[in-house]
Structure formats: structure tokens, C-alpha cells
Scaffold this active site. Structure first.
Site, mmCIF file in Angstrom:
data_model
loop_
_atom_site.group_PDB
_atom_site.id
_atom_site.type_symbol
_atom_site.label_atom_id
_atom_site.label_comp_id
_atom_site.label_asym_id
_atom_site.label_seq_id
_atom_site.Cartn_x
_atom_site.Cartn_y
_atom_site.Cartn_z
ATOM 1 N N ASP A 172 9.087 -2.480 6.470
ATOM 2 C CA ASP A 172 9.725 -1.165 7.042
ATOM 3 C C ASP A 172 10.993 -1.147 7.494
ATOM 4 O O ASP A 172 11.717 -2.254 7.676
ATOM 5 C CB ASP A 172 8.734 -0.428 7.869
ATOM 6 C CG ASP A 172 8.567 1.148 7.909
ATOM 7 O OD1 ASP A 172 9.475 1.644 7.470
ATOM 8 O OD2 ASP A 172 7.486 1.642 8.486
ATOM 9 N N ASP A 211 8.988 10.155 4.996
ATOM 10 C CA ASP A 211 7.517 10.062 4.873
ATOM 11 C C ASP A 211 6.918 11.412 4.159
ATOM 12 O O ASP A 211 7.325 12.495 4.648
ATOM 13 C CB ASP A 211 7.015 9.885 6.284
ATOM 14 C CG ASP A 211 6.961 8.474 6.853
ATOM 15 O OD1 ASP A 211 7.830 7.715 6.217
ATOM 16 O OD2 ASP A 211 6.308 7.914 7.869
#
Ligand code: GAL
Length: 411
Positions: free
Chosen positions: A154, A218
Site C-alpha cells: 500500500d 478504493d
């Protein structure tokens, strides 16, 4: 006359050409998009070993393992807040009380591979330790001691980098190099999934560093999020091929307020974009209709095509003039080559049922003057032959039609 190799060499010397087939780790992992399960979309931080193992068991019982889903992946929130005195990440002793090695052993014993998550910054997005400056140490822990096979990496808590000066790409390169070393040290296939949210045009360099790269922010479990992501991805489909895949984020199929037709459209688009297919819904409460969407063998076969690695791309926008950027109304008419014919995706982006019609040769993959057989990849029926134009009648609101056309002779 200059020969072609000379021209290519001359062009490549001043244009950085994307790596056509992506990163090949020494033992050839991840030629095809990863298929599996990830805990984030449904459970977020509420994970533990029982949930992970029983979810894996459900993957078997529901036939999802047989359908091709082979990774069981943890996301954020599995560790303690701090590294131990030796500098290692430590699993949360309550959530993962039997330890990570025990977990991956059990996942492997069920015939799956196991995935873990970390961050290229100092912390994960939920505030747990990230791997910045500890890349090799963490790679050795994840893939050696703990026994994982896959890493999602990430992009939170990224330091300003005046000390190491490894920059945006460099942070991911360091973990790639740690993974290459772990691959030979532990003699296993390791998949490297970059979670870069589409920043810094990751589709231009992701294939040199990882096997997939998030192209967008997202995903949420609503139609507006599916169309938003699909719209953005419609402009960069050329970046995907074997070994390196655009990742429009994990599946929300079965979640939130997505309807039956929206779930089908979402799954069709992700499968045909050659995206990683990571299920993220509650496998205890999952409806049979959702299991059947996730198990569509004919779409999965195209996602996992071992001969043709490229994505579908739009050839006509429909609702909008071609090349329009519209987060609510992405392109409606898409096609692409497969080892078994030309695949089409027709999407009804309107809020009412509609007929979707196109001229076959508007697709760059269809030959003029030829006739094609039509296979419907949702009804699983052969629907005669076609030449000239095709119309799908009465496609439901936010619904999809997926077709495989095979050349059968002259029109
Ligand atoms: C986000 C990422 C999500 C999930 C989350 C965990 O950055 O895009 O997929 O991993 O972090 O905190």
C-alpha cells in the site's frame, strides 16, 4: 533504408516504452491475473484466524476454489501496533493466536495460497507498521518464516524521503528486489500487487515492478463507484498484458446495494479487463445468485486466457461521444481478442432498460465480409450467426451482455 530493429532502437532511446509483458520473477509467477479472496472489502479490520480459515473452507464448499480462486489474502490490521525489539512485525496475539505460520500451513493444506499486506510507507493505512526501510527484513518474514505467497503493498504514511531519496517508484522497487531475493531464497512463486491508487501514472511503470497495480482509488459497494472506476480504466487498457495487470480494485460483487444486474456488470467488466479477481464478500451470507456470478466459467476462462493477455477496450462510447470522460456513463461497447474468438461487453449505463446496437466492424477485431457465430457468456447458449450489425434487446438498467464471436465463414 534503415532496418526495423534500428528504428525501434532509435525510438526506445528517447521514448520509454512500457515493458510489453511485465515483470517476470525468476520462477514465472503471476502470468495470469490473481484470483482469490481478500478480507478488506467486507471485514475491514475485523479479522482473525478463525474467520480467515472458515472463509477458506467456504471457498471450497461453495465451489469457488474449483472455479479458479486460489489465494486467501489478509489485508490491513493483522499485526501489533509496534515492531518487536528485534525490529520485526509481530502478528496480533488475539486475532492470530496460533501464529501466521500455522495459518499459512492450514491455508496451504486446503489447497490455497496465502496473501499478506504491507505498506511502502512507515505505517499501513490503518496505522500498523509499514515496510519502509525494512523491505528485506519483512519480505524474509512474510515469505520465509510466515510462509505467505503474495503481497499487497500500500501507499500510506510515505515519508518525505530526503534521506533515502528512493522516491515514488523507488519505494516499490526496493520491495520488488526484496521479493526477487525471497523468491530464490525460499524457492517459491511470489505475487507482488502494488496498491498505488493510480497515482503517478503507475500504469506506465507498474509492469516493471509488480504483477498488478491499483489504477484507481478504493472501490465502494455502489454502482456509482463501479462506473467511476470503469470510466477511468477505459483509457488505460493498453497497459495490461500477461504478467502485469491494471487493478481496478477488489470485487464488491455481493456487497452494499449492488443489484443482481450491477453485480453481473461489475464482474463481467473486471474479468474482461483481465483484472485480478479478489472476492470480498461474506461467504456465509452470500446468495446463490452471487456465487453463480462469481463462478461464471466462460468469463473466468477469458480472464485466465494463457494465450492472449490483453484487455478488452471500448470501440464506441454510445451514451456519450467517443472518448468522453464521464464517471457515471462509461463507454458502453467494448471488445477484445481471446484465444477462442472476439469477446464483446455491452453495458447499459442508463437507468432504464435499453436496446444496445452496434456495427460489428466498428470493433477493430472483426473482419469485414465475414460471418461470426455468437455465444452468450451469461445465458451460456449458442445464438446462431451474425454479420453486419448486432442488437441486444431490452438490456436491463445497469445490465450487461457478454458475447464471444467466432469467425465461421463468408457473410
Ligand atoms: C487502502 C487500500 C485498501 C485497503 C486499505 C487498508 O489504501 O486501497 O484496499 O487495503 O488501505 O487500510
Amino acid at each position: 533504408m534503415l532496418g526495423l530493429p534500428f528504428v525501434v532502437a532509435a525510438i526506445s532511446s528517447f521514448v520509454s516504452l512500457p515493458n510489453v509483458e511485465g515483470l517476470k520473477l525468476p520462477n514465472g509467477a503471476a502470468k495470469l491475473p490473481a484470483m482469490g479472496y481478500n478480507t478488506w472489502n467486507y471485514y475491514q479490520c475485523n479479522i482473525n484466524e478463525t474467520l480467515v480459515l472458515t472463509t477458506a473452507q467456504q471457498m471450497k464448499s461453495l465451489g469457488l476454489q474449483d472455479a479458479g480462486y486460489k489465494y486467501v489474502n489478509l489485508d490491513d490490521c493483522y499485526s501489533q501496533r509496534d515492531r518487536n525489539s528485534a525490529g520485526d512485525i509481530v502478528e496480533d496475539p488475539v486475532k492470530f493466536k496460533s501464529g501466521m505460520k500455522n495459518l499459512t500451513d492450514q491455508i496451504h493444506a486446503m489447497g490455497f495460497k496465502a496473501g499478506i499486506y504491507s505498506d511502502s510507507g512507515t505505517n499501513t493505512c490503518a496505522g500498523y507498521p509499514g515496510s519502509y526501510g525494512n523491505e528485506q527484513r519483512d519480505a524474509d518474514l512474510f515469505f520465509g518464516k510466515w510462509g505467505f505467497d503474495y503481497l499487497k503493498y500500500d501507499n500510506c504514511f510515505v515519508p518525505s524521503d530526503t534521506v533515502t531519496r528512493t522516491g515514488i517508484i523507488g519505494r516499490y522497487t526496493r520491495m520488488r528486489d526484496a521479493i526477487i531475493s525471497a523468491t530464490s531464497k525460499f524457492n517459491k512463486d511470489i505475487v507482488f500487487s502494488l496498491c498505488k491508487w493510480g497515482n503517478n501514472q503507475v500504469w506506465l511503470w507498474g509492469a516493471d515492478i509488480g504483477h498488478s497495480w491499483r489504477t484507481t482509488g478504493d472501490i465502494e459497494s455502489h454502482w456509482w463507484s463501479v462506473t467511476d472506476i470503469l470510466n477511468r480504466n477505459s483509457f488505460i487498457t493498453q497497459a495490461t498484458n500477461h504478467y502485469g495487470h491494471n487493478d481496478p480494485d477488489m470485487l464488491q460483487v455481493g456487497n452494499g446495494d449492488l443489484t443482481y444486474d450491477e453485480n453481473k456488470s461489475h464482474f463481467t467488466a473486471w474479468a474482461l479487463l483481465k483484472a485480478p479477481l479478489l472476492i470480498g464478500t461474506d461467504l456465509y451470507k452470500i446468495k446463490p445468485e452471487v456465487v453463480s456470478i462469481l463462478s461464471n466459467k466462460e468469463l473466468i476462462a477469458i480472464n485466465q486466457d494463457d494465450v492472449v493477455g490483453t484487455s478488452i477496450a471500448p470501440f464506441k462510447w454510445g451514451y456519450n461521444p467517443d472518448w468522453t470522460f464521464d464517471k457515471d456513463h462509461p463507454a458502453q461497447y467494448w471488445s477484445g481478442p481471446t484465444k477462442d474468438g472476439v469477446v464483446f461487453m455491452l453495458l447499459n449505463v442508463r437507468d432504464t432498460p435499453d436496446n444496445l446496437s452496434f456495427t460489428l466492424t466498428d470493433s477493430p477485431w472483426i473482419k469485414n465480409g465475414r460471418k461470426y457465430s455468437v455465444r452468450d457468456l451469461w445465458t451460456h447458449t449458442d445464438n446462431g450467426t451474425v454479420s453486419g450489425t448486432f442488437t441486444a434487446k431490452n438490456v436491463p438498467r445497469h445490465g450487461v451482455v457478454a458475447l464471444l464471436l467466432k469467425e465461421v465463414g463468408d457473410a
